[in-house]
Write a protein that holds these residues in place. Structure first.
Motif, PDB file in Angstrom:
ATOM      1  N   ALA A 132       0.820  -1.207   0.000  1.00 65.58           N
ATOM      2  CA  ALA A 132       0.000   0.000   0.000  1.00 65.58           C
ATOM      3  C   ALA A 132       0.859   1.264   0.000  1.00 65.58           C
ATOM      4  O   ALA A 132       0.857   2.010   0.978  1.00 65.58           O
ATOM      5  N   THR A 133       1.590   1.480  -1.096  1.00 64.59           N
ATOM      6  CA  THR A 133       2.467   2.657  -1.230  1.00 64.59           C
ATOM      7  C   THR A 133       3.215   2.914   0.090  1.00 64.59           C
ATOM      8  O   THR A 133       3.355   4.058   0.524  1.00 64.59           O
ATOM      9  N   PHE A 134       3.695   1.841   0.667  1.00 66.76           N
ATOM     10  CA  PHE A 134       4.300   1.902   2.004  1.00 66.76           C
ATOM     11  C   PHE A 134       5.808   2.140   1.849  1.00 66.76           C
ATOM     12  O   PHE A 134       6.544   1.274   1.389  1.00 66.76           O
ATOM     13  N   SER A 180      -1.946  11.188   8.737  1.00 62.83           N
ATOM     14  CA  SER A 180      -1.253  10.717   9.936  1.00 62.83           C
ATOM     15  C   SER A 180      -0.626   9.357   9.628  1.00 62.83           C
ATOM     16  O   SER A 180      -1.177   8.568   8.864  1.00 62.83           O
ATOM     17  N   GLY A 181       0.533   9.157  10.173  1.00 66.05           N
ATOM     18  CA  GLY A 181       1.243   7.892   9.926  1.00 66.05           C
ATOM     19  C   GLY A 181       2.020   7.900   8.630  1.00 66.05           C
ATOM     20  O   GLY A 181       2.503   6.864   8.204  1.00 66.05           O
ATOM     21  N   SER A 182       2.162   9.061   7.988  1.00 71.76           N
ATOM     22  CA  SER A 182       2.907   9.128   6.729  1.00 71.76           C
ATOM     23  C   SER A 182       4.260   9.813   6.918  1.00 71.76           C
ATOM     24  O   SER A 182       4.502  10.455   7.938  1.00 71.76           O
ATOM     25  N   THR A 183       5.091   9.680   5.894  1.00 65.01           N
ATOM     26  CA  THR A 183       6.415  10.308   5.902  1.00 65.01           C
ATOM     27  C   THR A 183       6.346  11.754   5.414  1.00 65.01           C
ATOM     28  O   THR A 183       7.359  12.451   5.415  1.00 65.01           O
ATOM     29  N   SER A 184       5.150  12.184   4.941  1.00 64.58           N
ATOM     30  CA  SER A 184       5.031  13.433   4.186  1.00 64.58           C
ATOM     31  C   SER A 184       5.539  14.679   4.926  1.00 64.58           C
ATOM     32  O   SER A 184       6.309  15.457   4.350  1.00 64.58           O
ATOM     33  N   ALA A 185       5.103  14.896   6.148  1.00 65.90           N
ATOM     34  CA  ALA A 185       5.452  16.129   6.860  1.00 65.90           C
ATOM     35  C   ALA A 185       6.967  16.228   7.054  1.00 65.90           C
ATOM     36  O   ALA A 185       7.572  17.271   6.779  1.00 65.90           O
ATOM     37  N   ASP A 224      -7.451  10.179   6.310  1.00 60.82           N
ATOM     38  CA  ASP A 224      -7.466   9.677   4.931  1.00 60.82           C
ATOM     39  C   ASP A 224      -7.334  10.819   3.945  1.00 60.82           C
ATOM     40  O   ASP A 224      -7.516  11.992   4.304  1.00 60.82           O
ATOM     41  N   TYR A 225      -7.052  10.472   2.703  1.00 61.95           N
ATOM     42  CA  TYR A 225      -6.771  11.478   1.676  1.00 61.95           C
ATOM     43  C   TYR A 225      -8.010  12.225   1.170  1.00 61.95           C
ATOM     44  O   TYR A 225      -7.911  13.433   0.935  1.00 61.95           O
ATOM     45  N   PRO A 226      -9.161  11.571   0.998  1.00 58.08           N
ATOM     46  CA  PRO A 226     -10.329  12.342   0.555  1.00 58.08           C
ATOM     47  C   PRO A 226     -10.635  13.501   1.507  1.00 58.08           C
ATOM     48  O   PRO A 226     -11.039  14.583   1.080  1.00 58.08           O
ATOM     49  N   VAL A 242       1.867  14.828  -0.141  1.00 47.11           N
ATOM     50  CA  VAL A 242       2.082  13.375  -0.042  1.00 47.11           C
ATOM     51  C   VAL A 242       2.772  12.916  -1.329  1.00 47.11           C
ATOM     52  O   VAL A 242       3.089  13.741  -2.203  1.00 47.11           O
ATOM     53  N   ASP A 243       2.953  11.611  -1.472  1.00 47.58           N
ATOM     54  CA  ASP A 243       3.584  11.063  -2.672  1.00 47.58           C
ATOM     55  C   ASP A 243       2.766  11.454  -3.908  1.00 47.58           C
ATOM     56  O   ASP A 243       1.534  11.454  -3.873  1.00 47.58           O
ATOM     57  N   LYS A 244       3.484  11.700  -4.993  1.00 45.78           N
ATOM     58  CA  LYS A 244       2.825  12.121  -6.238  1.00 45.78           C
ATOM     59  C   LYS A 244       1.803  11.083  -6.716  1.00 45.78           C
ATOM     60  O   LYS A 244       0.736  11.429  -7.211  1.00 45.78           O
ATOM     61  N   SER A 245       2.137   9.805  -6.551  1.00 51.02           N
ATOM     62  CA  SER A 245       1.217   8.742  -6.997  1.00 51.02           C
ATOM     63  C   SER A 245      -0.132   8.868  -6.299  1.00 51.02           C
ATOM     64  O   SER A 245      -1.178   8.659  -6.913  1.00 51.02           O
ATOM     65  N   ILE A 246      -0.107   9.225  -5.033  1.00 55.00           N
ATOM     66  CA  ILE A 246      -1.342   9.330  -4.248  1.00 55.00           C
ATOM     67  C   ILE A 246      -2.097  10.602  -4.608  1.00 55.00           C
ATOM     68  O   ILE A 246      -3.335  10.615  -4.675  1.00 55.00           O
ATOM     69  N   LEU A 247      -1.350  11.688  -4.882  1.00 56.16           N
ATOM     70  CA  LEU A 247      -1.985  12.972  -5.196  1.00 56.16           C
ATOM     71  C   LEU A 247      -2.719  12.959  -6.532  1.00 56.16           C
ATOM     72  O   LEU A 247      -3.676  13.710  -6.717  1.00 56.16           O
ATOM     73  N   PRO A 264      12.740  10.794  -2.192  1.00 55.53           N
ATOM     74  CA  PRO A 264      12.396   9.524  -2.843  1.00 55.53           C
ATOM     75  C   PRO A 264      11.674   8.591  -1.869  1.00 55.53           C
ATOM     76  O   PRO A 264      12.077   8.469  -0.709  1.00 55.53           O
ATOM     77  N   GLN A 265      10.600   7.981  -2.358  1.00 56.42           N
ATOM     78  CA  GLN A 265       9.798   7.068  -1.530  1.00 56.42           C
ATOM     79  C   GLN A 265       9.875   5.685  -2.149  1.00 56.42           C
ATOM     80  O   GLN A 265       9.302   5.443  -3.217  1.00 56.42           O
ATOM     81  N   GLU A 266      10.617   4.814  -1.510  1.00 58.82           N
ATOM     82  CA  GLU A 266      10.757   3.451  -2.028  1.00 58.82           C
ATOM     83  C   GLU A 266       9.685   2.571  -1.399  1.00 58.82           C
ATOM     84  O   GLU A 266       9.629   2.437  -0.173  1.00 58.82           O
ATOM     85  N   TYR A 267       8.863   1.972  -2.245  1.00 55.21           N
ATOM     86  CA  TYR A 267       7.775   1.133  -1.744  1.00 55.21           C
ATOM     87  C   TYR A 267       8.209  -0.332  -1.657  1.00 55.21           C
ATOM     88  O   TYR A 267       8.764  -0.885  -2.611  1.00 55.21           O
ATOM     89  N   GLY A 268       7.891  -0.960  -0.516  1.00 51.97           N
ATOM     90  CA  GLY A 268       8.181  -2.388  -0.353  1.00 51.97           C
ATOM     91  C   GLY A 268       6.973  -3.083   0.252  1.00 51.97           C
ATOM     92  O   GLY A 268       6.076  -2.431   0.801  1.00 51.97           O
TER      93      GLY A 268
END
Ligand code: GLU
Length: 304
Positions: A132-134, A180-185, A224-226, A242-247, A264-268
């Motif tokens: 999940a784009t984690f 909340s819980g994201s790397t964004s800030a 949540d994003y909405p 947030v990450d471009k993919s999510i935006l 850079p956001q590496e997803y695994g």
């Protein structure tokens, strides 16, 4: 005397014969006792690798259940997207989840997660893994296992065109909506420091808290994003980071990304620390990276 000697010799010979017979009798007995063991050991040898490849209990539980439960995003086009009409999921992460289930020979079940819920659901055992784009970070690695990355994204900022915000410099002073819980800030603050727009005094990677940060930008955190998108329309926040993919899905008419991409956001794939599922997931990602499947899926989903 001679006769007695002969008789004695005969008795001795008989005794020796008896002893020899006993010895001879014992020897094969021992051999036959040992033989099956030796044979058993030999026949067990080819099975030995299977013993070391023994299926871990958590993986076996998934196989027994017949279903792999995967936490995915439901509104990130190209990664994890649920069609509101059909309920069908699609995207790179959906395909990887299906491949993981196929590797285990089980069905797949998707649970929509957010940045705030994905680890709770993994920790509680409600899901077996997260796709999940984690973003993989050292801090998160302390709590969960992550596979080799299957995709790298970047963070950016979405604004209403009317705001006049176009880059990091004009973003200074803004209230920014983050999940909340994201790397964004943290990513945004680091980008502002690197751009020389704020001093960074008081910034500590370990203790950073978006709720209390006020240097250059301040944050509002949402589940949540909405909700962040609605807050942006309502002017509750000046920007959505947030990450471009999510935006992508929230970049509607009259909204633009600022002229900056950073962090850079590496997803695994995330799994429970030291679990059997970690090894299975890693094997899948390594194999699909090596044979070009992931590159093909990235292209198929329009992510290249
Ligand atoms: N990828 C970023 C993270 O893991 C943004 C949050 C998200 O994936 O929803 O923190």
């Amino acid at each position: 005397m001679k006769k007695r000697h002969i008789a004695l010799l005969v008795v001795l010979a008989m005794l020796m014969g008896l002893l020899a017979a006993c010895g001879a009798g014992e020897a094969p007995a021992e051999e036959t006792a040992e033989q099956p063991e030796a044979q058993a050991a030999e026949t067990e040898t080819p099975d030995a690798p299977e013993a070391t490849e023994e299926v871990a209990a958590d993986v076996q539980a998934v196989i027994d259940r017949g279903v792999l439960r995967v936490g995915v995003k439901n509104a990130v086009v190209g990664f994890g997207y649920e069609d509101p009409l059909t309920g069908e999921y699609s995207g790179l992460e959906i395909e990887l989840a299906k491949a993981l289930a196929e590797k285990l020979g089980v069905d797949v079940e998707f649970t929509a997660v957010t940045a705030a819920t994905r680890t709770e659901l993994l920790d509680s055992g409600d899901i077996d893994c997260v796709l999940a784009t984690f973003t993989i970070t050292d801090e998160r690695r302390e709590s969960w296992d992550f596979t080799t990355p299957y995709y790298t994204d970047h963070v950016t900022v979405l604004v209403e065109d009317a705001s006049g915000i176009t880059d990091l410099e004009s973003l200074v002073g803004a209230t920014v909506g983050v999940s909340s819980g994201s790397t964004s800030a943290k990513s945004l603050v680091k980008a502002l420091i690197e751009a020389g727009l704020i001093s960074g005094d008081g910034f500590d990677e370990e203790t950073f808290d978006p709720a209390t940060w006020t240097d250059g930008v301040s944050f509002r955190q949402y589940d949540d994003y909405p909700t962040i998108s609605t807050a942006l329309s309502a002017g509750e926040v000046d920007a959505f980071c947030v990450d471009k993919s999510i935006l992508a899905i929230y970049r509607t008419e009259g909204r633009s990304y600022i002229d900056a991409e950073f962090a850079p956001q590496e997803y695994g794939i995330a799994t429970t620390k030291d679990s059997g599922m970690s090894a299975v997931a890693e094997e899948l990602v390594s194999d699909l990276l090596a044979d070009g499947t992931i590159s093909a899926l990235i292209a198929d989903n329009g992510l290249d």
